[in-house]
Design a protein around this motif. Structure first.
Motif, PDB file in Angstrom:
ATOM      1  N   UNK A 141       0.831  -1.205   0.000  1.00 26.39           N
ATOM      2  CA  UNK A 141       0.000   0.000   0.000  1.00 26.39           C
ATOM      3  C   UNK A 141       0.864   1.253   0.000  1.00 26.39           C
ATOM      4  N   UNK A 142       1.921   1.229   0.813  1.00 25.15           N
ATOM      5  CA  UNK A 142       2.801   2.385   0.865  1.00 25.15           C
ATOM      6  C   UNK A 142       3.441   2.656  -0.488  1.00 25.15           C
ATOM      7  N   UNK A 143       3.889   1.598  -1.143  1.00 21.14           N
ATOM      8  CA  UNK A 143       4.531   1.760  -2.443  1.00 21.14           C
ATOM      9  C   UNK A 143       3.543   2.280  -3.479  1.00 21.14           C
ATOM     10  N   UNK A 144       2.305   1.740  -3.471  1.00 16.00           N
ATOM     11  CA  UNK A 144       1.299   2.210  -4.422  1.00 16.00           C
ATOM     12  C   UNK A 144       1.000   3.689  -4.225  1.00 16.00           C
ATOM     13  N   UNK A 145       0.901   4.112  -2.948  1.00 14.76           N
ATOM     14  CA  UNK A 145       0.618   5.520  -2.669  1.00 14.76           C
ATOM     15  C   UNK A 145       1.750   6.400  -3.176  1.00 14.76           C
ATOM     16  N   UNK A 146       3.001   5.974  -2.904  1.00 10.86           N
ATOM     17  CA  UNK A 146       4.150   6.777  -3.315  1.00 10.86           C
ATOM     18  C   UNK A 146       4.242   6.871  -4.824  1.00 10.86           C
ATOM     19  N   UNK A 147       4.026   5.737  -5.513  1.00 11.72           N
ATOM     20  CA  UNK A 147       4.142   5.724  -6.964  1.00 11.72           C
ATOM     21  C   UNK A 147       3.032   6.507  -7.643  1.00 11.72           C
ATOM     22  N   UNK A 148       1.855   6.546  -7.036  1.00 14.07           N
ATOM     23  CA  UNK A 148       0.742   7.286  -7.643  1.00 14.07           C
ATOM     24  C   UNK A 148       0.810   8.778  -7.342  1.00 14.07           C
ATOM     25  N   UNK A 149       1.701   9.183  -6.430  1.00 13.47           N
ATOM     26  CA  UNK A 149       1.859  10.593  -6.080  1.00 13.47           C
ATOM     27  C   UNK A 149       3.332  10.978  -6.158  1.00 13.47           C
ATOM     28  N   UNK A 150       3.995  10.579  -7.212  1.00  9.78           N
ATOM     29  CA  UNK A 150       5.431  10.824  -7.307  1.00  9.78           C
ATOM     30  C   UNK A 150       5.803  12.301  -7.198  1.00  9.78           C
ATOM     31  N   UNK A 151       5.141  13.212  -7.910  1.00  9.51           N
ATOM     32  CA  UNK A 151       5.540  14.633  -7.764  1.00  9.51           C
ATOM     33  C   UNK A 151       5.380  15.144  -6.336  1.00  9.51           C
ATOM     34  N   UNK A 152       4.248  14.757  -5.692  1.00 13.55           N
ATOM     35  CA  UNK A 152       4.043  15.210  -4.318  1.00 13.55           C
ATOM     36  C   UNK A 152       5.072  14.597  -3.376  1.00 13.55           C
ATOM     37  N   UNK A 153       5.360  13.311  -3.568  1.00 14.64           N
ATOM     38  CA  UNK A 153       6.343  12.653  -2.708  1.00 14.64           C
ATOM     39  C   UNK A 153       7.714  13.300  -2.866  1.00 14.64           C
ATOM     40  N   UNK A 154       8.076  13.596  -4.120  1.00 11.98           N
ATOM     41  CA  UNK A 154       9.362  14.238  -4.358  1.00 11.98           C
ATOM     42  C   UNK A 154       9.383  15.639  -3.769  1.00 11.98           C
ATOM     43  N   UNK A 155       8.277  16.357  -3.883  1.00 10.05           N
ATOM     44  CA  UNK A 155       8.182  17.703  -3.314  1.00 10.05           C
ATOM     45  C   UNK A 155       8.361  17.671  -1.796  1.00 10.05           C
ATOM     46  N   UNK A 156       7.713  16.708  -1.141  1.00  9.84           N
ATOM     47  CA  UNK A 156       7.811  16.605   0.322  1.00  9.84           C
ATOM     48  C   UNK A 156       9.246  16.301   0.743  1.00  9.84           C
ATOM     49  N   UNK A 157       9.897  15.376   0.025  1.00  7.74           N
ATOM     50  CA  UNK A 157      11.276  15.037   0.362  1.00  7.74           C
ATOM     51  C   UNK A 157      12.199  16.234   0.179  1.00  7.74           C
ATOM     52  N   UNK A 158      12.003  16.985  -0.926  1.00  8.98           N
ATOM     53  CA  UNK A 158      12.831  18.167  -1.168  1.00  8.98           C
ATOM     54  C   UNK A 158      12.578  19.217  -0.095  1.00  8.98           C
ATOM     55  N   UNK A 159      11.309  19.377   0.281  1.00 11.59           N
ATOM     56  CA  UNK A 159      10.966  20.364   1.315  1.00 11.59           C
ATOM     57  C   UNK A 159      11.638  20.014   2.639  1.00 11.59           C
ATOM     58  N   UNK A 160      11.600  18.733   3.015  1.00 15.66           N
ATOM     59  CA  UNK A 160      12.234  18.308   4.265  1.00 15.66           C
ATOM     60  C   UNK A 160      13.735  18.553   4.216  1.00 15.66           C
ATOM     61  N   UNK A 161      14.351  18.220   3.073  1.00 15.77           N
ATOM     62  CA  UNK A 161      15.792  18.402   2.944  1.00 15.77           C
ATOM     63  C   UNK A 161      16.173  19.876   3.028  1.00 15.77           C
ATOM     64  N   UNK A 162      15.435  20.732   2.298  1.00 22.85           N
ATOM     65  CA  UNK A 162      15.738  22.164   2.305  1.00 22.85           C
ATOM     66  C   UNK A 162      15.521  22.756   3.696  1.00 22.85           C
ATOM     67  N   UNK A 163      14.461  22.316   4.378  1.00 22.73           N
ATOM     68  CA  UNK A 163      14.199  22.819   5.724  1.00 22.73           C
ATOM     69  C   UNK A 163      15.325  22.455   6.673  1.00 22.73           C
ATOM     70  N   UNK A 164      15.779  21.202   6.577  1.00 34.98           N
ATOM     71  CA  UNK A 164      16.868  20.757   7.451  1.00 34.98           C
ATOM     72  C   UNK A 164      18.144  21.529   7.148  1.00 34.98           C
ATOM     73  N   UNK A 165      18.433  21.721   5.847  1.00 34.53           N
ATOM     74  CA  UNK A 165      19.635  22.469   5.468  1.00 34.53           C
ATOM     75  C   UNK A 165      19.546  23.919   5.936  1.00 34.53           C
TER      76      UNK A 165
END
Length: 502
Positions: free
Chosen positions: A149-173
């Motif tokens: 289920x987790x993989x299906x959710x991530x694959x069906x929302x790839x732009x959002x998932x990538x956006x969230x990961x980038x946001x977390x990384x930029x915030x931490x930096x």
């Protein structure tokens, strides 16, 4: 309750074929990261298996309440977090193999292929369990649905998932950068952009300026700056100046990480010009790789992710001081000390800051001392860089208690190592740091510092407090008496800044 996430509308998806290829590449890395977990989880599963076998061997034949052997609890829904570690290891092992075999697939086919991969993982995991492991196998069948289920959710929302990961990384930096700049600004003191030129004849008496160099028989006095900043504050300058004045026969070594190695010229800053007037002061680059070589801390320092820890600069300073004491011996002082008397007669000693805790802001040891060697070993064996003070005051307290077989610390000498009373180097407790900015009479000052060798200013707490120059504040009087050259510079800068403000 099961939450179902619908795919993004076409208008919200990335229309660029190149971007889609980048996203697909990212999720290839995502699956490869899962395969990396194989090694970790298999290691955990092996450890758990050994523990279970050991437990079974000790409790074999233990009867339950009904007279029969204890039975495992009946099967029930298995939560993702409670799933057996061995099951994770088996499934991810097969998953890793499948990922390696599908590297040659076109990137665009990963959306469909990823789901089928996990379905094959489920089938292979089922075959991996047989006989006595049938019960665990049935439980194993339940878990892949969570991952699926987790993989299906991530694959069906790839732009959002990538956006969230980038946001977390930029915030931490951003947080790391913000705190780095903030700490650097705090350490610089007042932002006076005044002349860096210093006249030694004006600020330093000729008797000190022309004094003979340090005696080779006396130990060095070390100061260490582990950050990259090369703009010393007034307190930094006062610390070094007061040590140079009270130790005319010793070399006062200022080691700075921010100085370029091999560069013989000092940065243009008034503090370097002023401190260069003292013949026993030497300002050198801090080569950490060379410093830690030949010690247990070498591998600790070379770990590439070490600098991401929240208290890395403080921990690095803790590491430097114990290695300096072990390798070279002498005296170590933090750059927020004001030295009142010569410290050379305090050998193999450290100070009690209060509350049954030793502090390493002052250390004085002979080279290769066993106590410092134990400190280095404890630093590595009990390392935790995520807790403030664990590698500093807590480490010294732990080692001293073991050294003397004590439960509580008191002013004493044990096996050649002395724990000095608080009034020796910590006369102002950190809880009372505001007293440094309160006015005191000359008689009160003399009484307060009667049995004191040096005063710790607790810069981490006091750095943001404004000090009036001149004034009768305790700290202002310490500046004027024990680092008069720095104090004269402070007065000059304060007057010039006041003129500019008019």
């Amino acid at each position: 309750m099961v939450f179902q996430f619908q795919p993004l509308p076409c208008a919200m998806r990335c229309p660029c074929a190149f971007c889609n290829s980048c996203l697909d590449t990212f999720f290839v890395c995502y699956f490869q990261a899962l395969s990396w977990l194989t090694w970790l989880l298999n290691s955990v599963s092996k450890a758990m298996k050994m523990i279970r076998q050991d437990f079974a061997g000790k409790h074999l034949g233990r009867k339950g309440p009904g007279g029969s052997l204890d039975q495992k609890p009946a099967d029930g829904p298995t939560a993702c977090g409670a799933w057996p570690a061995r099951s994770w290891g088996v499934i991810l092992a097969h998953h890793s193999a499948l990922v390696r075999h599908t590297w040659v697939l076109p990137l665009g086919s990963w959306d469909e292929r990823a789901v089928s991969i996990l379905q094959q993982v489920q089938q292979r995991a089922t075959k991996a369990v047989s006989g006595e492991q049938a019960l665990a196998g049935e439980r194993m069948l339940r878990m892949p649905s969570c991952l699926l289920k987790l993989t299906r959710v991530v694959l069906s929302h790839k732009p959002w998932a990538l956006f969230i990961l980038i946001f977390i990384f930029v915030s931490f930096a951003y947080i790391k950068l913000y705190w780095g700049i903030w700490e650097d600004l705090k350490s610089r003191g007042h932002p006076y952009g005044l002349s860096a030129e210093i006249s030694c004849a004006h600020y330093v008496p000729s008797s000190l300026n022309t004094a003979a160099g340090p005696s080779p028989s006396t130990g060095n006095v070390f100061f260490v700056e582990t950050s990259e900043q090369t703009t010393p504050s007034y307190l930094f300058s006062c610390s070094v100046e007061s040590a140079a004045r009270t130790h005319p026969g010793s070399r006062v070594m200022v080691l700075m990480k921010g100085m370029a190695k091999g560069n013989t010229s000092l940065p243009k800053h008034w503090a370097f010009s002023l401190l260069s007037c003292f013949p026993n002061v030497e300002i050198r680059p801090l080569d950490l790789t060379e410093l830690f070589s030949g010690t247990p801390l070498k591998r600790w320092y070379l770990w590439p992710l070490r600098h991401w820890e929240p208290h890395f600069l403080a921990v690095l300073s803790d590491a430097c001081r114990i290695v300096l004491m072990w390798k070279f011996g002498g005296i170590y002082l933090d750059t927020d000390f004001i030295v009142l008397k010569n410290l050379q007669n305090l050998t193999n000693a450290l100070g009690i800051q209060g509350d049954d805790v030793l502090n390493g802001a002052f250390l004085s040891f002979k080279p290769k001392h066993e106590f410092m060697e134990l400190c280095m070993q404890d630093f590595v064996q009990n390392y935790n860089g995520w807790i403030w003070g664990r590698q500093g005051p807590e480490l010294l307290t732990r080692v001293f208690k073991k050294w003397c077989s004590l439960r509580t610390i008191k002013s004493m000498s044990c096996k050649g190592v002395s724990a000095l009373a608080p009034e020796a180097v910590y006369p102002i407790p950190w809880q009372d740091w505001k007293k440094l900015f309160e006015a005191v009479s000359a008689l009160e000052l003399h009484k307060l510092l009667k049995n004191t060798y040096a005063v710790h200013i607790w810069n981490k707490l006091s750095h943001g407090t404004k000090l009036e120059i001149p004034s009768q504040a305790l700290l202002a009087q310490l500046y004027s008496q024990f680092c008069p050259a720095t104090y004269a510079k402070m007065k000059q800068d304060s007057e010039e800044w006041a003129r500019r403000a008019v």
